[in-house]
Design an enzyme around this catalytic site. Structure first.
Site, PDB file in Angstrom:
ATOM      1  CE  LYS A 124       0.242   4.644 -42.353  1.00  0.00           C
ATOM      2  NZ  LYS A 124       0.257   3.718 -41.198  1.00  0.00           N
TER       3      LYS A 124
ATOM      4  CB  SER B  15       1.230   5.968 -38.167  1.00  0.00           C
ATOM      5  OG  SER B  15       1.220   4.681 -38.776  1.00  0.00           O
TER       6      SER B  15
ATOM      7  CB  SER C 271      -0.428   2.190 -37.498  1.00  0.00           C
ATOM      8  OG  SER C 271       0.548   2.892 -36.778  1.00  0.00           O
TER       9      SER C 271
HETATM   10  N1  GLN Z   1       2.956   3.407 -32.737  1.00  0.00           N
HETATM   11  C1  GLN Z   1       3.783   2.329 -33.206  1.00  0.00           C
HETATM   12  C2  GLN Z   1       5.083   2.844 -33.706  1.00  0.00           C
HETATM   13  O1  GLN Z   1       5.241   4.021 -33.850  1.00  0.00           O
HETATM   14  C3  GLN Z   1       3.068   1.514 -34.244  1.00  0.00           C
HETATM   15  C4  GLN Z   1       3.133   2.083 -35.594  1.00  0.00           C
HETATM   16  C5  GLN Z   1       2.443   1.288 -36.635  1.00  0.00           C
HETATM   17  O2  GLN Z   1       1.655   0.381 -36.344  1.00  0.00           O
HETATM   18  N2  GLN Z   1       2.762   1.618 -37.873  1.00  0.00           N
HETATM   19  O3  GLN Z   1       5.978   2.090 -33.967  1.00  0.00           O
END
Ligand code: GLN
Length: 501
Positions: free
Chosen positions: A79, A158, A182
């Site tokens: 990532k 994400s 994510s």
């Molecule tokens: N959807 C959550 C956020 O936007 C989790 C993101 C993540 O786990 N990086 O904060």
């Protein structure tokens, strides 16, 4: 699709030993696959030269030194929020578009040392804030399942780029990050395995922070077996990250004779929630019945603070984001606006040009919660509730009626189309998409998402297992048993149509 894309790490190594396949040819075929599926937009940058050099070194170790390493010739994606020496690390943000780190994240150093070959950096929501991989300066990532040129399905986020890279066969494994789901969320929507390790088991050094107290590097692979190979490579204490668990890491072992009859499984009733699709509920029941048939003890348990978890996460996330993002001021890292009127103007222009609306609004809200007059009311209160959420898990894992693992859905539905997903804003989408995944981050406990079956739209549906701190071995053994029973179809056999890409 090439059959190779369904090989596990062990099968690839066997093919190398039998000389049916060589590391360099496999690396080439993965790079080709990335190009053939470029429309999916899983990668923000390809690292062909790196992968090819690493492939040559692996080949030498296999055939000349005759002593290979655990991940020699295994293709991986990272990532784009993991720092890579001399390779741009952008967080999919204008702020870091031209940022070239001078060091490697510990997880990447470990993968490299084990012989892995880096195919490229994968797409994400800007600074990992999101649950769709739709908010990236490189454009959205598309789900290979049910792919259509228009109104395609989202990959989840994400770490959507990493999930798509693995599910489409561009690499064997990929790393994501997981602060609220994510890694597990895109794994679930793309039909691959997603592991969120115990907080502190895997070093965060070189992972650009989102919520420091919850972030963990996550693993995406096509099988549980492969997830274990990667976990065993990247885990363990790191002097560069003071939050890593100091205890020496004991490798996770999967046992063929693993006995499910000794495992107590809890079904938390609060995870049945508004918006969960009937077919997700049905799949959940289907697997809990399977486990009962396998003689596991399955019972309903309660985690009463589940419903406040999302609100608490939202406050803590925004507070930590506000602090973390303060480092991007146009002076030290990344973008510097063309502004010399005053230092304040430089900060303001840099940050308004560098960040998208989601990041800016989280900084704004976080600073509001952290104002002296609000600190007790929001931040401290959220911390207290976080403790109660965490205690919920302690109670079910240690109380009189204790269970060993929890079984829940990973997401409430199959992958939405881009139109459906875009009908809600980032905050509401996260609240919906992270409902089942996010509490584990509050408590720091490990969790695994495994694909179970296809929905009526022919899209993956997945379940999540959660366990107490450092219960990875148990979770992954249960996960592998489920995997061997449900036999989730590899994307090859579903024959996705990427001929138009
Ligand atoms: N959807 C959550 C956020 O936007 C989790 C993101 C993540 O786990 N990086 O904060």
């Amino acid at each position: 699709m090439n059959k190779l894309t369904s090989y596990t790490i062990k099968e690839i190594h066997k093919a190398y030993r039998d000389k049916i396949l060589t590391p360099t040819s496999f690396v080439d075929s993965c790079l080709q696959k990335v190009r053939q599926t470029s429309e999916l937009n899983a990668f923000v940058a390809l690292t062909d030269d790196v992968a090819e050099t690493q492939g040559i070194e692996s080949e030498k170790r296999f055939y000349i030194d005759k002593k290979h390493r655990p991940l020699d010739g295994i293709t991986v994606g990272l990532k784009d929020n993991f720092c890579t020496n001399n390779i741009a690390t952008t967080c999919a943000s204008n702020m870091l578009k031209n940022f070239i780190p001078t060091y490697d994240a510990t997880v990447y150093s470990k993968l490299k040392d084990a012989g892995a070959c880096l195919v490229g950096k994968t797409n994400l929501d800007e600074f990992a804030m999101g649950s769709g991989t739709v908010d990236s300066i490189f454009g959205p990532t598309r789900n290979p399942w049910g792919y259509k040129v228009e109104n395609w399905r989202i990959a989840g986020g994400s770490s959507g780029g990493s999930a798509v890279a693995v599910s489409s066969g561009a690499c064997v494994a990929a790393l994501g990050s997981d602060s609220g789901g994510s890694t597990r969320n895109p794994a679930a929507l793309c039909g691959v395995v997603g592991v969120k390790p115990t907080y502190g088991l895997v070093s965060r050094y070189g992972l650009i922070p989102l919520v420091n107290s919850m972030d963990v590097p996550g693993i995406l692979t096509r099988t549980v077996d492969d997830a274990v190979s990667i976990l065993n490579c990247i885990s363990g204490p790191d002097i560069m990250d003071s939050t890593t668990i100091k205890k020496e890491f004991k490798e996770v072992v999967l046992r063929d004779d693993f006995d499910l009859s000794k495992v107590k499984i809890g079904i938390p009733k609060e995870y049945y929630c508004d918006g969960m699709s009937p077919e997700v509920i049905d799949m959940w029941k289907f697997v809990s019945d399977i486990l009962e048939n396998e003689k596991a003890a399955v019972k309903t348990v309660s985690l009463p603070y589940t419903s406040v978890s999302i609100a608490v996460y939202s406050i803590l996330n925004q507070c930590e984001v506000a602090s973390n993002m303060a480092r991007y001021d146009g002076l030290e890292y990344g973008l510097r606006a063309d502004e010399d009127y005053s230092t304040e103007e430089l900060y303001a222009s840099t940050r308004s040009q560098g960040f998208n609306n989601v990041v800016r609004s989280r900084i704004f809200a976080g600073n509001y919660f952290l104002l002296t007059r609000n600190y007790e009311k929001y931040f401290i209160k959220a911390l207290k509730l976080r403790r109660l959420i965490s205690n919920d898990f302690k109670n079910v894992f240690n109380g009189d009626n204790k269970v060993d693992v929890l079984l829940t859905p990973t997401t409430l539905t199959d992958a939405p189309t881009i139109e459906e997903f875009s009908s809600k804003n980032n905050r509401d989408q996260c609240a919906f998409q992270d409902y089942c995944t996010q509490p584990a981050n509050m408590a720091g406990i490990p969790a695994v998402s495994i694909p179970i079956r296809l929905s009526k739209n022919k899209l993956p549906l997945s379940l999540q297992l959660m366990g107490p701190n450092l219960s990875e071995e148990l979770l992954l053994n249960v996960a592998r048993r489920i995997e061997s029973i449900v036999k989730f179809p590899c994307i090859d056999s579903v024959n996705i149509n990427t001929s138009n890409v």
